[in-house]
Design an enzyme around this catalytic site. Structure first.
Site, short mmCIF file in Angstrom:
data_model
loop_
_atom_site.label_atom_id
_atom_site.label_comp_id
_atom_site.label_asym_id
_atom_site.label_seq_id
_atom_site.Cartn_x
_atom_site.Cartn_y
_atom_site.Cartn_z
N LYS A 83 0.85 -1.20 0.00
CA LYS A 83 0.00 0.00 0.00
C LYS A 83 0.89 1.24 0.00
O LYS A 83 1.75 1.40 0.86
CB LYS A 83 -0.84 0.00 1.27
CG LYS A 83 -2.32 0.00 1.03
CD LYS A 83 -3.03 -0.20 2.35
CE LYS A 83 -4.32 0.56 2.38
NZ LYS A 83 -5.00 0.37 3.66
C1 E4P Z 1 -8.36 1.23 3.48
O1 E4P Z 1 -7.53 0.49 3.04
C2 E4P Z 1 -8.27 1.92 4.77
O2 E4P Z 1 -7.55 1.10 5.67
C3 E4P Z 1 -9.59 2.18 5.42
O3 E4P Z 1 -10.67 1.72 4.65
C4 E4P Z 1 -9.75 3.50 6.07
O4 E4P Z 1 -11.01 3.55 6.66
P1 E4P Z 1 -11.43 4.61 7.78
O5 E4P Z 1 -11.79 5.89 7.09
O6 E4P Z 1 -12.61 4.00 8.45
O7 E4P Z 1 -10.24 4.79 8.68
#
Ligand code: E4P
Length: 215
Positions: A83
């Site tokens: 990522k």
């Molecule tokens: C995606 O890969 C992120 O980890 C995640 O969906 C972020 O979500 P949040 O806005 O609930 O922190």
């Protein structure tokens, strides 16, 4: 549509993996910090379950550091997707990592133009954060529609991974729009399974079954 869990909790991942509805896992530094455990140890355990796609985020902010971290993470297990945040350095790093065969998930995406760039540098996944857009009064799902349209227009292979999902309607809408993947917290995935009429119906069937002569 593939369903991913957005968590670093092994207990949560194991539960859904055993049910058989889990296609992958996404983590981020916040989710890993919640577990109070070593990052790589957690990653190895998730991968050992057999989960075929496990996203692990780099924390370097300069492209050279991102590339080095990405190579290291990728080497931990064949199921790891790296990522990388949507920044100029992130785009540079993604281009290099993707050219080496690393599958990159470009994260922290909040506009269709950012998603266009992620596809152009060869990201395997693009992660638009719809819940955080909803939180600031923008329509997160509108962004998903735009990205799906743009990717179809140009036949980009990058998969749209709907992130920052807050409730089952987000999942339903993402599926209707034709997104490839939705990643969600454990409690949202649980809610996909549940319906009060299923519970009521089952209770009634079991009660009526008691009236059927046995033996
Ligand atoms: C995606 O890969 C992120 O980890 C995640 O969906 C972020 O979500 P949040 O806005 O609930 O922190």
């Amino acid at each position: 549509m593939k369903l991913f869990l957005d968590t670093a909790s092994l207990a949560e991942i194991r539960k859904m993996w055993e049910v058989g509805i889990l296609d992958g896992v996404t983590t981020n530094p916040t989710l890993v910090a919640k577990e109070g455990r070593k990052f790589e140890e957690v990653l190895r355990e998730i991968c050992a379950l057999g989960v075929p796609s496990v996203s692990a985020e780099v924390v370097a902010t300069a492209s050279e550091g991102m590339i080095a971290e990405g190579r290291h993470l990728r080497g931990l297990h064949p199921s790891i997707y790296v990522k990388v945040p949507m920044t100029p350095d992130g785009l540079r790093a993604t281009k290099v990592l993707a050219s080496e065969g690393t599958r990159v998930n470009m994260t922290l995406v909040f506009s269709a133009n950012q998603a266009l760039l992620a596809a152009k540098v060869g990201a395997t996944y693009v992660s638009p954060f719809i819940g955080r857009l909803d939180d600031v009064g923008q329509d997160g799902m509108e962004l998903i529609r735009d990205i799906v349209t743009i990717y179809r227009n140009y036949r980009f292979k990058t998969e749209v991974l709907v992130a920052s999902v807050r409730h089952p309607v987000h999942v339903l809408e993402a599926a209707k729009v034709g997104a490839d993947i939705a990643t969600m917290p454990f409690n949202v995935m649980e809610k996909l399974v549940q319906h009060p009429l299923t519970d009521l119906g089952l209770a009634r069937f079991l009660k009526d079954w008691e009236k059927v002569p046995k033996g």
